[in-house]
Design an enzyme around this catalytic site. Structure first.
Site, mmCIF file in Angstrom:
data_model
loop_
_atom_site.group_PDB
_atom_site.id
_atom_site.type_symbol
_atom_site.label_atom_id
_atom_site.label_comp_id
_atom_site.label_asym_id
_atom_site.label_seq_id
_atom_site.Cartn_x
_atom_site.Cartn_y
_atom_site.Cartn_z
ATOM 1 N N ASN A 11 0.865 -1.185 0.000
ATOM 2 C CA ASN A 11 0.000 0.000 0.000
ATOM 3 C C ASN A 11 0.899 1.232 0.000
ATOM 4 O O ASN A 11 1.511 1.552 1.013
ATOM 5 C CB ASN A 11 -0.896 -0.038 1.255
ATOM 6 C CG ASN A 11 -1.728 1.221 1.408
ATOM 7 O OD1 ASN A 11 -1.806 2.049 0.491
ATOM 8 N ND2 ASN A 11 -2.350 1.372 2.572
ATOM 9 N N LYS A 13 0.026 4.250 -0.178
ATOM 10 C CA LYS A 13 -0.628 5.414 0.450
ATOM 11 C C LYS A 13 -0.456 6.650 -0.443
ATOM 12 O O LYS A 13 -0.420 6.507 -1.661
ATOM 13 C CB LYS A 13 -0.077 5.614 1.870
ATOM 14 C CG LYS A 13 -0.136 4.311 2.693
ATOM 15 C CD LYS A 13 0.136 4.502 4.145
ATOM 16 C CE LYS A 13 0.037 3.165 4.855
ATOM 17 N NZ LYS A 13 0.162 3.280 6.302
ATOM 18 N N HIS A 98 -9.328 1.378 5.387
ATOM 19 C CA HIS A 98 -8.025 1.542 6.034
ATOM 20 C C HIS A 98 -8.187 2.496 7.213
ATOM 21 O O HIS A 98 -8.967 3.443 7.146
ATOM 22 C CB HIS A 98 -7.002 2.084 5.023
ATOM 23 C CG HIS A 98 -5.598 1.995 5.541
ATOM 24 N ND1 HIS A 98 -5.110 2.880 6.476
ATOM 25 C CD2 HIS A 98 -4.602 1.121 5.289
ATOM 26 C CE1 HIS A 98 -3.859 2.539 6.765
ATOM 27 N NE2 HIS A 98 -3.536 1.474 6.058
ATOM 28 N N GLU A 100 -6.501 4.839 8.169
ATOM 29 C CA GLU A 100 -6.267 6.251 7.824
ATOM 30 C C GLU A 100 -7.506 6.871 7.193
ATOM 31 O O GLU A 100 -7.728 8.074 7.309
ATOM 32 C CB GLU A 100 -5.027 6.352 6.917
ATOM 33 C CG GLU A 100 -3.764 6.113 7.737
ATOM 34 C CD GLU A 100 -2.617 5.472 6.975
ATOM 35 O OE1 GLU A 100 -2.615 5.471 5.742
ATOM 36 O OE2 GLU A 100 -1.700 4.951 7.660
ATOM 37 N N GLU A 168 -4.788 -4.549 10.862
ATOM 38 C CA GLU A 168 -3.696 -3.595 11.047
ATOM 39 C C GLU A 168 -3.916 -2.823 12.352
ATOM 40 O O GLU A 168 -4.731 -1.877 12.384
ATOM 41 C CB GLU A 168 -3.651 -2.593 9.887
ATOM 42 C CG GLU A 168 -3.471 -3.223 8.532
ATOM 43 C CD GLU A 168 -2.954 -2.232 7.498
ATOM 44 O OE1 GLU A 168 -1.857 -2.449 6.990
ATOM 45 O OE2 GLU A 168 -3.639 -1.225 7.243
ATOM 46 N N GLY A 174 3.394 2.286 10.811
ATOM 47 C CA GLY A 174 4.432 3.306 10.668
ATOM 48 C C GLY A 174 5.218 3.601 11.938
ATOM 49 O O GLY A 174 5.988 4.555 11.985
ATOM 50 N N SER A 214 3.993 -2.066 10.232
ATOM 51 C CA SER A 214 5.446 -2.182 10.426
ATOM 52 C C SER A 214 6.020 -3.526 9.984
ATOM 53 O O SER A 214 6.973 -4.016 10.590
ATOM 54 C CB SER A 214 5.822 -1.877 11.889
ATOM 55 O OG SER A 214 5.530 -0.524 12.195
ATOM 56 N N GLY A 236 5.234 1.363 4.308
ATOM 57 C CA GLY A 236 6.525 1.974 3.996
ATOM 58 C C GLY A 236 7.503 1.053 3.274
ATOM 59 O O GLY A 236 8.176 1.480 2.327
#
Ligand code: 13P
Length: 257
Positions: A11, A13, A98, A100, A168, A174, A214, A236
């Site tokens: 992902n 993002k 998600h 976020e 998640e 992150g 992570s 990431g």
């Protein structure tokens, strides 16, 4: 239990402009040289890159996903993108719910459910995300939060073939933190059981459950070996083809990179 083919999805993002397509080319070339039939690989770039990513990935085994969709197929919703538009751009899957989106845009499980149904309408796989916040984790509410997010977000007619569940923990995203392997095993077990209650034992058992938060080359092997962890949703560490390939290498049967 039937064997589930794992999925590792990256992902991106809100990261990546045209130059990021180079990472996709690198990923494609690496996997062409050393295919990984044991695992399904997917990349979810921002919507602006979908069409060009689809060209890069055409005729490869790498799937293309999007990061969000509107529940409706079209209409007066400035700035939104429908599932049909994502399919037209070349996506075969879309992430919905998600954390976020839930946090930044106030999305409820009801909205997420509608988005998952929009995905099915457009012929896309829905990757439905759930996860507790740090506060809920601290207050011992994790199981209740996950159960109610599954019950609210996963459509009753979801099937293992068109739905993926991604767990998640918000506090792990992150942050470099991950739950203990024991907690991941326990919570993925709870998720499997709840999916069985919502979808019935067959579809609940066939639905892939990804871990996200992570995931990186150094912890992927341990996390991916946990029962009921059928792959990963990687943030990431999916932005660089080299890191992402190191994570994927966990599924290499000869363990070579
Ligand atoms: P990180 O891998 O950067 O923690 O992000 C996880 C995530 O949110 C993937 O959807």
């Amino acid at each position: 239990m039937t064997a589930i083919r794992p999925l590792v999805a990256g992902n991106w993002k809100m990261n990546g402009t045209s130059s990021a397509l180079g990472e996709l080319v690198a990923l494609r070339d690496r996997l062409e040289k050393a295919p990984l039939p044991e695992v399904e690989v997917m990349v979810c770039p921002p919507a602006t890159l979908l069409s060009r990513a689809a060209s890069v990935l055409a005729e490869t085994a790498i799937a293309l996903g999007a990061q969000d969709c509107h529940p409706l197929p079209c209409g007066a919703h400035t700035g939104d993108i429908s599932a049909e538009m994502l399919a037209d751009a070349g996506a075969t899957a879309v992430i919905v719910g998600h954390s976020e989106r839930r946090i930044d845009h106030g999305e409820t499980s009801e909205t997420v459910n509608a988005k998952a149904r929009a995905a099915y309408r457009a012929g896309l796989t829905a990757i439905v995300c759930i996860g507790e916040t740090e506060e809920q984790h601290r207050d011992g509410e994790t199981v209740d939060v996950l159960t109610s997010q599954i019950q609210g977000s996963v459509p009753e007619d979801a099937q293992g073939s068109n739905t993926v569940l991604a767990y998640e923990p918000v506090w792990a995203i992150g942050s470099g933190l991950t739950p203990t392997p024991e907690d991941v095993a326990r919570l993925h077990g709870v998720i499997r059981e709840t999916l069985g209650q919502v979808l019935g034992p067959d579809q609940g058992g066939a639905t892939r459950i990804l871990y996200g938060g992570s995931v990186k080359p150094s912890n992927a092997a341990e996390l991916m070996s946990i029962p009921n962890v059928n792959g990963a949703l990687v943030g990431g560490a999916s932005l660089k083809a080299s890191d992402f390939c190191e994570i994927l290498a966990v599924y290499r049967s000869d363990s070579a990179t």
